[in-house]
Design an enzyme around this catalytic site. Structure first.
Site, PDB file in Angstrom:
ATOM      1  N   THR A   7       0.865  -1.085  -0.100  1.00  0.00           N
ATOM      2  CA  THR A   7       0.029   0.133  -0.066  1.00  0.00           C
ATOM      3  C   THR A   7       0.916   1.314  -0.100  1.00  0.00           C
ATOM      4  O   THR A   7       1.898   1.171   0.700  1.00  0.00           O
ATOM      5  CB  THR A   7      -0.856   0.224   1.429  1.00  0.00           C
ATOM      6  OG1 THR A   7      -1.601  -1.229   1.308  1.00  0.00           O
ATOM      7  CG2 THR A   7      -1.654   1.423   1.467  1.00  0.00           C
ATOM      8  N   LYS A  39      -8.633   2.461  -0.460  1.00  0.00           N
ATOM      9  CA  LYS A  39      -8.075   2.619   0.831  1.00  0.00           C
ATOM     10  C   LYS A  39      -8.059   3.967   1.422  1.00  0.00           C
ATOM     11  O   LYS A  39      -7.456   4.248   2.411  1.00  0.00           O
ATOM     12  CB  LYS A  39      -6.373   2.366   0.851  1.00  0.00           C
ATOM     13  CG  LYS A  39      -6.323   0.725   0.098  1.00  0.00           C
ATOM     14  CD  LYS A  39      -4.949   0.542  -0.176  1.00  0.00           C
ATOM     15  CE  LYS A  39      -4.627  -0.890  -0.773  1.00  0.00           C
ATOM     16  NZ  LYS A  39      -3.262  -0.964  -1.438  1.00  0.00           N
ATOM     17  N   GLY A  51      -6.931   7.524   5.237  1.00  0.00           N
ATOM     18  CA  GLY A  51      -6.179   6.571   4.251  1.00  0.00           C
ATOM     19  C   GLY A  51      -5.351   5.559   5.219  1.00  0.00           C
ATOM     20  O   GLY A  51      -4.699   5.866   6.096  1.00  0.00           O
ATOM     21  N   SER A 134       4.344   0.690   1.852  1.00  0.00           N
ATOM     22  CA  SER A 134       5.508   0.157   1.489  1.00  0.00           C
ATOM     23  C   SER A 134       6.115   1.084   0.214  1.00  0.00           C
ATOM     24  O   SER A 134       7.209   1.135   0.301  1.00  0.00           O
ATOM     25  CB  SER A 134       5.232  -1.169   0.558  1.00  0.00           C
ATOM     26  OG  SER A 134       4.058  -0.999  -0.264  1.00  0.00           O
ATOM     27  N   ALA A 165       4.580   4.494  -7.858  1.00  0.00           N
ATOM     28  CA  ALA A 165       4.067   3.132  -8.535  1.00  0.00           C
ATOM     29  C   ALA A 165       5.018   2.860  -9.642  1.00  0.00           C
ATOM     30  O   ALA A 165       5.099   1.725  -9.991  1.00  0.00           O
ATOM     31  CB  ALA A 165       2.649   3.566  -9.509  1.00  0.00           C
ATOM     32  N   CYS A 168       7.826   1.167  -6.709  1.00  0.00           N
ATOM     33  CA  CYS A 168       7.723   0.418  -6.062  1.00  0.00           C
ATOM     34  C   CYS A 168       6.534  -0.721  -6.432  1.00  0.00           C
ATOM     35  O   CYS A 168       5.681  -0.442  -7.106  1.00  0.00           O
ATOM     36  CB  CYS A 168       7.004   0.855  -4.673  1.00  0.00           C
ATOM     37  SG  CYS A 168       6.392  -0.284  -3.380  1.00  0.00           S
ATOM     38  N   THR A 171       2.964  -1.057  -5.318  1.00  0.00           N
ATOM     39  CA  THR A 171       2.204   0.195  -5.486  1.00  0.00           C
ATOM     40  C   THR A 171       1.829   0.286  -6.937  1.00  0.00           C
ATOM     41  O   THR A 171       2.452   0.034  -7.723  1.00  0.00           O
ATOM     42  CB  THR A 171       3.131   1.543  -5.275  1.00  0.00           C
ATOM     43  OG1 THR A 171       3.472   1.242  -3.861  1.00  0.00           O
ATOM     44  CG2 THR A 171       2.083   2.674  -5.337  1.00  0.00           C
TER      45      THR A 171
END
Length: 182
Positions: A7, A39, A51, A134, A165, A168, A171
């Site tokens: 996340t 989330k 969140g 993360s 994104a 990671c 993500t």
């Protein structure tokens, strides 16, 4: 047994506007289980956004508890967050929950943890930025690099999440974004 994780949540406060954005990826080990989880959500009467990073069921339990605290304390986010953190740290059941949260209203943005932490991110000249999960460090670094060049907190959060994104693996770019203030 492997744990669900993966996340990235970012909160950006600039001026009278606060935005929380979260990716949609839920992973089990190295497998994407769901790409479009939500989330980030509004709480109470809609004046608070939150969140979460961590176990989904745990986060929903915390959302419910925070909503009850907001009701009990007439929408005062800081007071409700402190009371939730006390319960989270001392209650035998809650103490085992594995999640972190960023919560905000028009005036305040906070990070809540199961250690009893209620942290207000440092305000740097024009903005406050917080990130968890993360990919949180990637999003935080990207937002800090862009903060002086992007006046709109929502655009800033989206750009930072896009960068997270890209680097990671836990993500993705399917964002849920909520905004309060102004």
């Amino acid at each position: 047994m492997e744990n669900y994780h993966g996340t990235t949540i970012i909160g950006v406060k600039k001026g009278a506007v606060t935005v929380i954005a979260g990716d949609g990826q839920v992973s089990l080990g190295n497998t994407v289980i769901k790409p479009n989880a939500k989330k980030v959500r509004r709480l109470g009467d809609g004046g608070v956004i939150a969140g979460f990073a961590g176990a989904t069921a745990d986060a929903f339990t915390l959302f419910e508890r925070l909503e009850k605290k907001l009701e009990a304390h007439r929408g005062q986010l800081l007071r409700a967050a402190v009371e939730l953190a006390k319960d989270w740290r001392t209650d035998k059941y809650l103490r085992n929950l594995e999640a972190m949260m960023i919560v905000a209203d028009a005036e305040t943005m906070l990070i809540l943890t199961g250690n009893g932490d209620v942290l207000e991110p440092e305000a740097k000249e024009t903005a406050s930025i917080a990130a968890i999960g993360s990919g949180g460090n990637y999003a935080l670094a990207a937002a800090r690099a862009l903060v002086d060049y992007e006046p709109d907190p929502e655009v800033l959060a989206r750009k930072a999440m896009g960068i997270a994104a890209e680097v990671c693996v836990f993500t993705n770019d399917r964002l849920t974004v909520e905004r309060v203030g102004e």
